[in-house]
Scaffold this motif. Structure first.
Motif, mmCIF file in Angstrom:
data_model
loop_
_atom_site.group_PDB
_atom_site.id
_atom_site.type_symbol
_atom_site.label_atom_id
_atom_site.label_comp_id
_atom_site.label_asym_id
_atom_site.label_seq_id
_atom_site.Cartn_x
_atom_site.Cartn_y
_atom_site.Cartn_z
ATOM 1 N N ARG A 54 30.110 26.771 70.595
ATOM 2 C CA ARG A 54 30.094 25.813 71.696
ATOM 3 C C ARG A 54 31.428 25.095 71.770
ATOM 4 O O ARG A 54 32.156 24.998 70.784
ATOM 5 N N THR B 72 26.115 18.264 73.957
ATOM 6 C CA THR B 72 26.613 18.656 75.268
ATOM 7 C C THR B 72 27.870 19.510 75.124
ATOM 8 O O THR B 72 28.834 19.102 74.471
ATOM 9 N N VAL C 155 29.673 23.722 76.540
ATOM 10 C CA VAL C 155 29.452 25.077 77.018
ATOM 11 C C VAL C 155 29.147 25.930 75.794
ATOM 12 O O VAL C 155 29.900 25.908 74.817
ATOM 13 N N THR D 24 27.339 29.187 78.972
ATOM 14 C CA THR D 24 26.328 28.485 79.749
ATOM 15 C C THR D 24 26.390 27.013 79.386
ATOM 16 O O THR D 24 26.519 26.654 78.212
ATOM 17 N N GLN D 25 26.309 26.154 80.401
ATOM 18 C CA GLN D 25 26.479 24.713 80.192
ATOM 19 C C GLN D 25 25.172 24.082 79.726
ATOM 20 O O GLN D 25 24.108 24.311 80.317
ATOM 21 N N THR E 135 23.844 20.186 78.984
ATOM 22 C CA THR E 135 24.155 18.769 79.118
ATOM 23 C C THR E 135 22.956 17.958 78.654
ATOM 24 O O THR E 135 21.847 18.160 79.157
#
Length: 123
Positions: A38, A91, A93, A117-118, A120
């Motif tokens: 990430r 949080t 990507v 993929t994000q 949040t």
């Protein structure tokens, strides 16, 4: 050829859960180690989790240990990242990665990466 496609990201409140999926459209899934990295805004990319080709050996970053679980579905050529008790600091990507060797996956030099993929997490 390895092609990785992630899905499952989104917006969730702190304390909630998400499950990320990464489908491998190639023919190497059964023999490759798979993992997740990430990258948060302004921060370096970091290792999250990895599973070897058998799925029997897994590794996690200390920051997610006990909250995240990596698993593999060989019938669907898919690796999952179940994320529970999410925190705002999760949080980022999230990227799916794959390579023949787990050491390459964990160290972030894997040959194959998904598009990301994000995720949040709101406080």
């Amino acid at each position: 050829q390895v092609q990785l496609v992630e899905s499952g990201g989104g917006l969730v409140q702190a304390g909630g859960s998400l499950r990320l999926s990464c489908a491998d459209s190639g023919r190497t899934f059964n023999s490759y180690s798979m993992g997740w990295f990430r990258q948060a805004p302004g921060k370096e990319r970091e290792f999250v989790a990895a599973a070897d080709w058998s799925g029997g050996n897994t590794r996690y970053a200390d920051s997610v240990k006990g909250r995240f679980t990596i698993s593999r579905d060989y019938g669907k050529n898919t690796v999952y990242l179940q994320m529970n008790r999410l925190k705002p600091e999760d949080t980022a990507v999230y990227y799916c990665v794959a390579d023949r060797l787990t050491t390459l996956v964990v160290s972030g030099v894997a040959h194959h990466w998904g598009q990301g993929t994000q995720v949040t997490v709101s406080s």
